[in-house]
Design an enzyme around this catalytic site. Structure first.
Site, mmCIF file in Angstrom:
data_model
loop_
_atom_site.group_PDB
_atom_site.id
_atom_site.type_symbol
_atom_site.label_atom_id
_atom_site.label_comp_id
_atom_site.label_asym_id
_atom_site.label_seq_id
_atom_site.Cartn_x
_atom_site.Cartn_y
_atom_site.Cartn_z
ATOM 1 N N CYS A 165 0.921 -1.552 0.087
ATOM 2 C CA CYS A 165 0.415 -0.025 -0.381
ATOM 3 C C CYS A 165 0.687 1.315 -0.007
ATOM 4 O O CYS A 165 0.306 2.674 -0.264
ATOM 5 C CB CYS A 165 -1.267 0.025 0.753
ATOM 6 S SG CYS A 165 -2.454 -0.879 0.923
HETATM 7 N N1 CO8 Z 1 -20.445 -9.589 6.773
HETATM 8 C C1 CO8 Z 1 -20.984 -9.329 7.668
HETATM 9 N N2 CO8 Z 1 -20.265 -9.937 8.665
HETATM 10 C C2 CO8 Z 1 -19.274 -10.303 8.828
HETATM 11 C C3 CO8 Z 1 -18.685 -9.702 7.854
HETATM 12 C C4 CO8 Z 1 -19.549 -9.933 5.980
HETATM 13 N N3 CO8 Z 1 -18.662 -9.347 4.972
HETATM 14 N N4 CO8 Z 1 -16.844 -10.114 7.956
HETATM 15 C C5 CO8 Z 1 -16.782 -10.109 9.102
HETATM 16 N N5 CO8 Z 1 -17.976 -10.269 9.522
HETATM 17 C C6 CO8 Z 1 -18.114 -10.128 10.821
HETATM 18 C C7 CO8 Z 1 -16.802 -11.507 11.719
HETATM 19 O O1 CO8 Z 1 -17.654 -12.299 11.846
HETATM 20 C C8 CO8 Z 1 -17.348 -10.626 12.979
HETATM 21 O O2 CO8 Z 1 -18.058 -11.764 13.938
HETATM 22 P P1 CO8 Z 1 -18.881 -11.430 15.171
HETATM 23 O O3 CO8 Z 1 -17.993 -10.287 16.125
HETATM 24 O O4 CO8 Z 1 -19.701 -12.366 15.755
HETATM 25 O O5 CO8 Z 1 -16.861 -12.686 14.945
HETATM 26 C C9 CO8 Z 1 -17.943 -8.700 13.171
HETATM 27 O O6 CO8 Z 1 -18.325 -9.444 12.077
HETATM 28 C C10 CO8 Z 1 -16.446 -8.304 13.496
HETATM 29 O O7 CO8 Z 1 -15.670 -8.813 12.182
HETATM 30 P P2 CO8 Z 1 -14.655 -8.423 13.245
HETATM 31 O O8 CO8 Z 1 -13.704 -7.572 14.013
HETATM 32 O O9 CO8 Z 1 -13.337 -8.870 10.889
HETATM 33 O O10 CO8 Z 1 -14.478 -6.488 11.686
HETATM 34 P P3 CO8 Z 1 -14.327 -5.016 11.652
HETATM 35 O O11 CO8 Z 1 -15.197 -4.253 12.208
HETATM 36 O O12 CO8 Z 1 -12.650 -5.134 12.274
HETATM 37 O O13 CO8 Z 1 -13.986 -5.150 10.176
HETATM 38 C C11 CO8 Z 1 -12.028 -4.677 8.503
HETATM 39 C C12 CO8 Z 1 -12.889 -5.937 9.560
HETATM 40 C C13 CO8 Z 1 -12.512 -3.630 7.744
HETATM 41 C C14 CO8 Z 1 -11.383 -5.428 7.563
HETATM 42 C C15 CO8 Z 1 -11.463 -4.180 9.810
HETATM 43 O O14 CO8 Z 1 -10.914 -5.062 10.730
HETATM 44 C C16 CO8 Z 1 -10.259 -3.557 9.029
HETATM 45 O O15 CO8 Z 1 -9.945 -2.725 7.529
HETATM 46 N N6 CO8 Z 1 -8.889 -3.409 9.626
HETATM 47 C C17 CO8 Z 1 -7.995 -2.502 8.584
HETATM 48 C C18 CO8 Z 1 -7.150 -3.416 7.679
HETATM 49 C C19 CO8 Z 1 -6.188 -2.592 7.212
HETATM 50 O O16 CO8 Z 1 -5.844 -1.465 7.227
HETATM 51 N N7 CO8 Z 1 -5.492 -2.952 6.331
HETATM 52 C C20 CO8 Z 1 -4.862 -2.653 5.126
HETATM 53 C C21 CO8 Z 1 -5.407 -3.550 3.668
HETATM 54 S S1 CO8 Z 1 -4.741 -2.520 2.866
HETATM 55 C C22 CO8 Z 1 -2.676 -3.046 2.358
HETATM 56 O O17 CO8 Z 1 -2.318 -2.971 3.124
HETATM 57 C C23 CO8 Z 1 -2.883 -3.377 1.058
HETATM 58 C C24 CO8 Z 1 -2.102 -4.724 0.789
HETATM 59 C C25 CO8 Z 1 -1.792 -4.823 -0.717
HETATM 60 C C26 CO8 Z 1 -3.601 -5.115 -1.558
HETATM 61 C C27 CO8 Z 1 -3.222 -6.022 -2.596
HETATM 62 C C28 CO8 Z 1 -4.524 -5.589 -2.539
HETATM 63 C C29 CO8 Z 1 -5.623 -7.217 -3.184
#
Ligand code: CO8
Length: 382
Positions: A165
């Site tokens: 990223c």
């Molecule tokens: N629909 C419904 N519910 C869901 C879904 C879904 N799609 N997905 C997860 N849930 C549920 C989970 O099962 C969980 O349920 P429970 O509480 O019962 O266990 C609940 O929702 C909460 O799950 P999470 O704790 O995982 O949810 P978050 O609030 O943490 O949100 C995110 C998830 C959006 C992924 C969040 O954690 C996030 O954005 N974190 C930051 C990530 C970040 O910045 N990453 C950087 C990535 S970019 C990068 O580095 C680029 C790399 C190269 C990319 C290459 C291209 C592909």
């Protein structure tokens, strides 16, 4: 007077133009969730007996409400929609392009580059360095950058580089160093991101996160710049720290190690919560120290063009920096339309949200992501 830490003779380097290629296809959360849920229903039906026996775990539905609340994403642009939203395919499908025609990521880069050149008031032949910087490349060699150099008609040399990223900010930093050292005069940085090809659309945790796009910027000396709007790069601060919390295993050893293209590890995988918790303090610390070196406060910055991974992350970071909520103008969000576009996100925000920036206004482009990696640029409007 800003303490730039530079001697009066040191070369001033500017971003003199930016460009954007936006793919033709849009997928809304509802469309994505509909195909995902159809895939889940089919999977659970096919594995009914194993699920009942406890040998296979039933898959759960995704939801548009969750996606928007957890990430701020409403839509994403993609290069090829049909296969992604087909529950029997769940991936983008591309026609192979003959070797005597521009590759797909070069086509994207050509459009964004021409946009940036027009804004910078420069010709392709003025460019003597191209950095093709992205989170993934469609082939190993010849370098994508050299193919772009050929089709654009640029001079000098060209290379590919990746810091996930932070590829764009690290490349802009390299470009600025090349101009400062005199090894290059006009540099083109492009960030073609086909994130959809790196995504496992069968994975509920990550199927919604990314979109496709390409951004471009032109970097040159202030003395050669003749564009209507340019930004001096006062500082670039780069940081990396090893983490396995965002990972993609796909590489040239995959087959030899007994892996398969379709294996989960060949796609984007992350521990999103850990990333959230670990990256934000690091980014906040880096920006605060960087600004302090220039006797600046975050409130001296008119605009924060932040990495676009998650709206809650951006809101948290902007608030922690400013000591209050940022306005939409101060910290623009493009996640709703574009989703996370890896290295291109902060550059899309920069390209689309410059209204109100006036001469001498200060701003920040900051990326953060896999590696971990952070790239932070302090800019001053010329
Ligand atoms: N629909 C419904 N519910 C869901 C879904 C879904 N799609 N997905 C997860 N849930 C549920 C989970 O099962 C969980 O349920 P429970 O509480 O019962 O266990 C609940 O929702 C909460 O799950 P999470 O704790 O995982 O949810 P978050 O609030 O943490 O949100 C995110 C998830 C959006 C992924 C969040 O954690 C996030 O954005 N974190 C930051 C990530 C970040 O910045 N990453 C950087 C990535 S970019 C990068 O580095 C680029 C790399 C190269 C990319 C290459 C291209 C592909």
């Amino acid at each position: 007077m800003i303490n730039t830490g530079k001697s009066s003779t040191e070369q001033q380097v500017v971003i003199s133009g930016s460009g954007l290629f936006t793919p033709p296809d849009i997928i809304s959360n509802d469309e994505l969730v509909e195909s995902f849920n159809a895939y889940v229903d089919k999977f659970n039906q096919q594995h009914e007996a194993e699920i009942e026996a406890g040998t296979v775990t039933a898959k759960a539905h995704s939801s548009s409400e969750f996606i928007e609340k957890a990430s701020g994403i409403k839509n994403r642009f993609v290069m090829s929609k049909a296969g992604i939203v087909d529950p029997n395919i769940m991936q983008p499908i591309f026609e192979p392009i003959p070797q005597d025609q521009p590759s797909i990521t070069v086509q994207m880069a050509l459009t964004a580059a021409k946009d940036a050149l027009a804004m910078a008031n420069k010709q392709a032949a003025d460019i003597d360095l191209i950095i093709f910087a992205a989170s993934g490349f469609q082939r190993a060699y010849p370098a994508m950058a050299i193919e772009l150099q050929h089709y654009l008609g640029a001079q000098g040399h060209a290379y590919d580089m990746s810091v996930a990223c932070s590829s764009a900010t690290f490349a802009i930093s390299n470009a600025a160093d090349a101009v400062k050292s005199g090894s290059s005069k006009v540099v083109l940085v492009v960030n073609p991101e086909i994130c959809s090809a790196q995504l496992n659309f069968k994975d509920r945790d990550s199927h919604f996160i990314f979109g496709d796009v390409c951004t471009a910027v032109i970097i040159e000396s202030k003395t050669t710049a003749n564009s209507a709007q340019c930004y001096e790069i006062l500082d670039s601060t780069l940081f990396t720290q090893y983490s396995n919390n965002i990972r993609n295993e796909l590489g040239y050893l995959t087959r030899s190690e007994g892996g398969a293209l379709e294996a989960e590890a060949s796609f984007f995988i992350q521990h999103g919560r850990k990333v959230f918790k670990e990256v934000l303090p690091a980014v906040h610390g880096l920006i605060t120290e960087q600004l302090a070196r220039f006797d600046l406060q975050a409130t001296d910055l008119k605009r924060l063009w932040l990495h676009q991974a998650n709206i809650n992350m951006n809101n948290y970071l902007a608030k922690k920096l400013l000591g209050r909520d940022a306005t939409e103008e101060e910290a623009p969000i493009i996640l709703d339309d574009y989703a996370n576009t890896a290295s291109a996100g902060s550059i899309i925000a920069f390209h689309l949200h410059q209204d109100g920036m006036e001469s001498d206004d200060l701003a920040l482009i900051c990326s953060f992501g896999a590696g971990y990696s952070i790239g932070s640029l302090i800019l001053k409007r010329c």
